[in-house]
Design a protein around this motif. Structure first.
Motif, PDB file in Angstrom:
ATOM      1  N   ALA A 145       0.652  -1.239  -0.114  1.00 42.81           N
ATOM      2  CA  ALA A 145       0.027  -0.001   0.022  1.00 42.81           C
ATOM      3  C   ALA A 145       0.983   1.348   0.037  1.00 42.81           C
ATOM      4  O   ALA A 145       0.585   2.164  -0.730  1.00 42.81           O
ATOM      5  N   ALA A 146       1.911   1.172   0.819  1.00 45.09           N
ATOM      6  CA  ALA A 146       2.760   2.306   0.918  1.00 45.09           C
ATOM      7  C   ALA A 146       3.526   2.518  -0.536  1.00 45.09           C
ATOM      8  O   ALA A 146       3.953   3.715  -0.898  1.00 45.09           O
ATOM      9  N   LEU A 147       3.625   1.477  -1.407  1.00 44.36           N
ATOM     10  CA  LEU A 147       4.261   1.640  -2.746  1.00 44.36           C
ATOM     11  C   LEU A 147       3.314   1.659  -3.797  1.00 44.36           C
ATOM     12  O   LEU A 147       3.542   1.475  -4.951  1.00 44.36           O
ATOM     13  N   ASP A 148       2.167   2.286  -3.339  1.00 45.19           N
ATOM     14  CA  ASP A 148       1.041   2.679  -4.214  1.00 45.19           C
ATOM     15  C   ASP A 148       0.287   1.445  -5.027  1.00 45.19           C
ATOM     16  O   ASP A 148      -0.201   1.407  -6.174  1.00 45.19           O
ATOM     17  N   ALA A 149       0.409   0.240  -4.278  1.00 42.70           N
ATOM     18  CA  ALA A 149      -0.355  -0.985  -4.803  1.00 42.70           C
ATOM     19  C   ALA A 149      -1.287  -1.504  -3.627  1.00 42.70           C
ATOM     20  O   ALA A 149      -0.943  -2.576  -3.170  1.00 42.70           O
ATOM     21  N   VAL A 169      -9.924  -9.417  -0.051  1.00 40.67           N
ATOM     22  CA  VAL A 169      -9.032  -8.859  -0.933  1.00 40.67           C
ATOM     23  C   VAL A 169      -9.379  -9.565  -2.424  1.00 40.67           C
ATOM     24  O   VAL A 169      -9.566 -10.566  -2.588  1.00 40.67           O
ATOM     25  N   GLU A 170      -9.360  -8.660  -3.501  1.00 40.49           N
ATOM     26  CA  GLU A 170      -9.779  -8.992  -4.794  1.00 40.49           C
ATOM     27  C   GLU A 170      -8.757  -8.469  -5.825  1.00 40.49           C
ATOM     28  O   GLU A 170      -8.854  -9.040  -6.789  1.00 40.49           O
ATOM     29  N   GLY A 171      -7.843  -7.535  -5.315  1.00 42.54           N
ATOM     30  CA  GLY A 171      -6.844  -7.356  -6.176  1.00 42.54           C
ATOM     31  C   GLY A 171      -5.945  -6.023  -5.571  1.00 42.54           C
ATOM     32  O   GLY A 171      -6.082  -5.847  -4.526  1.00 42.54           O
ATOM     33  N   LEU A 172      -5.264  -5.459  -6.557  1.00 44.77           N
ATOM     34  CA  LEU A 172      -4.228  -4.207  -5.969  1.00 44.77           C
ATOM     35  C   LEU A 172      -4.468  -3.002  -6.933  1.00 44.77           C
ATOM     36  O   LEU A 172      -5.167  -3.076  -8.106  1.00 44.77           O
ATOM     37  N   THR A 173      -4.456  -2.016  -6.198  1.00 44.40           N
ATOM     38  CA  THR A 173      -4.848  -0.644  -6.995  1.00 44.40           C
ATOM     39  C   THR A 173      -3.882  -0.491  -8.131  1.00 44.40           C
ATOM     40  O   THR A 173      -3.946   0.392  -8.923  1.00 44.40           O
ATOM     41  N   GLY A 174      -2.785  -1.175  -8.123  1.00 41.31           N
ATOM     42  CA  GLY A 174      -1.598  -0.851  -9.189  1.00 41.31           C
ATOM     43  C   GLY A 174      -0.516  -1.657  -9.133  1.00 41.31           C
ATOM     44  O   GLY A 174      -0.396  -2.697  -8.179  1.00 41.31           O
TER      45      GLY A 174
END
Length: 372
Positions: A145-149, A169-174
């Motif tokens: 999350a801190a790494l933009d994911a 959880v279903e995925g990552l933001t990036g």
């Protein structure tokens, strides 16, 4: 005589640097003619940066981060020639929480992500991350999350901190942003992420997890492993790779980012040039908080004792508590063991409260036994 003093930390009691100093002070009470070499060690857990700094001669940088509950905290990174050294315990350490605060269902590795970003911002193209002593069980979800994911649920909303939330959880933001930096995890464990020998089952209870919590967390990490596997840099079967379960699953996240795991004690002994010091020693003194069955599986004591054994050197272990049998210890290269709890006549509180005094007294006895 040339005495090599190379203890690990005594968890919750005294750090490795202070332990080495106490042992040296005790030895000098008996004689000041022996040559004492203090070489405190670490296997990736608490004390990793403090042990490496004198050997690496890098630049130490204080970094603002957060603790396992997301509260403001300060950590430290070490930078040398494009290599950054990061200690996960500075942000994720169990020692940062009081007993009632320990709950791996809600603790986060977000602070480690901030330390990792800081190392990259300061020019590191390779980051060595010491793993150990963590209060988290989120498989690096907070770090990502801190790494933009950030991990998200089916509706696309970011999940709250903690391992328990990963059941949804279903995925990552990036894709995590690490600017192509090479990652290396220094760890003392080879556990997989999930299952009977996984992060939740083996280490969850010492972080505050109940039996029910362990089943919940293991299921959550099983689900998150599938998400980690979707990262383009993730190796096949990341969940089951050795070291994936290190530090509450942080190993799995680092592996999924294309990193690799290495024995922490092997890395530290190489960087501190311990083999050369062993070559010149007449006696080796090492130690840790609890010398038990886990000590002989990749821990500092095992690495030191093995090196002493290979050179035919006597190796003495000073520990807070000793539960390893003599035969098992001898096979690993340990000549003798001494316990602080025994020194204090079974008083665990006294051993924890004044470890430096006990170590110095035991070292003074050893000097009387070994010094020429």
């Amino acid at each position: 005589m040339r005495i090599l003093i190379c203890p690990d930390k005594f968890a919750g009691s005294i750090d490795a640097v202070s332990a080495a100093r106490a042992i040296a002070d005790g030895w000098r009470r008996h004689t000041e003619t022996d040559d004492l070499i203090e070489r405190p060690l670490a296997d990736g857990g608490p004390g990793f940066i403090g042990v490496l700094a004198p050997a690496v001669h890098g630049r130490r940088v204080i970094v603002d981060t957060v603790d396992p509950l997301g509260r403001p905290a300060q950590g430290e990174i070490l930078i040398k020639d494009g290599i950054g050294y990061v200690e996960s315990a500075h942000a994720c350490g169990l020692h940062l929480l009081s007993e009632p605060e320990r709950d791996p269902k809600r603790t986060t590795s977000y602070g480690l992500g901030l330390l990792l970003l800081a190392a990259i911002e300061h020019g590191a193209v390779r980051v060595v991350i010491g793993l150990g002593g963590s209060a988290v069980n989120d498989a690096g979800a907070g770090m990502l999350a801190a790494l933009d994911a950030a991990p998200i649920d089916a509706a696309g909303y970011a999940l709250p901190y903690g391992g328990a939330a990963l059941t949804a959880v279903e995925g990552l933001t990036g894709t995590p942003r690490i600017r192509g930096a090479e990652l290396l995890a220094a760890t003392d464990v080879d556990n997989p992420l999930t299952g009977l020998h996984g992060a939740s089952a083996v280490y969850g209870p010492q972080k505050g997890a109940t039996r029910e919590d362990v089943f919940l967390l293991d299921s959550a990490l099983e689900r998150f492993a599938g998400i980690l596997q979707t990262l383009p840099t993730a190796p096949p079967g990341v969940r089951d790779l050795p070291g994936a379960g290190a530090a509450g699953g942080l190993g799995a996240a680092i592996l999924a980012l294309g990193g690799r795991c290495e024995s922490g004690i092997d890395l530290v002994t190489r960087l501190t040039d311990l083999p050369a010091a062993l070559d010149e020693a007449d006696l080796v003194i090492t130690g840790e908080g609890s010398f038990d069955h886990q000590s002989l599986r990749g821990k500092v004591v095992a690495g030191v004792a093995g090196g002493a054994r290979d050179r035919g050197l006597p190796c003495v272990v000073l520990a807070g508590r000793v539960t390893t049998g003599r035969r098992e210890a001898a096979a690993a290269g340990v000549t003798e063991t001494y316990s602080l709890v025994d020194f204090y006549d079974g008083d665990v509180d006294a051993a924890m409260a004044t470890p430096a005094d006990g170590l110095a007294a035991l070292a003074e006895r050893l000097a009387g036994q070994y010094s020429r």
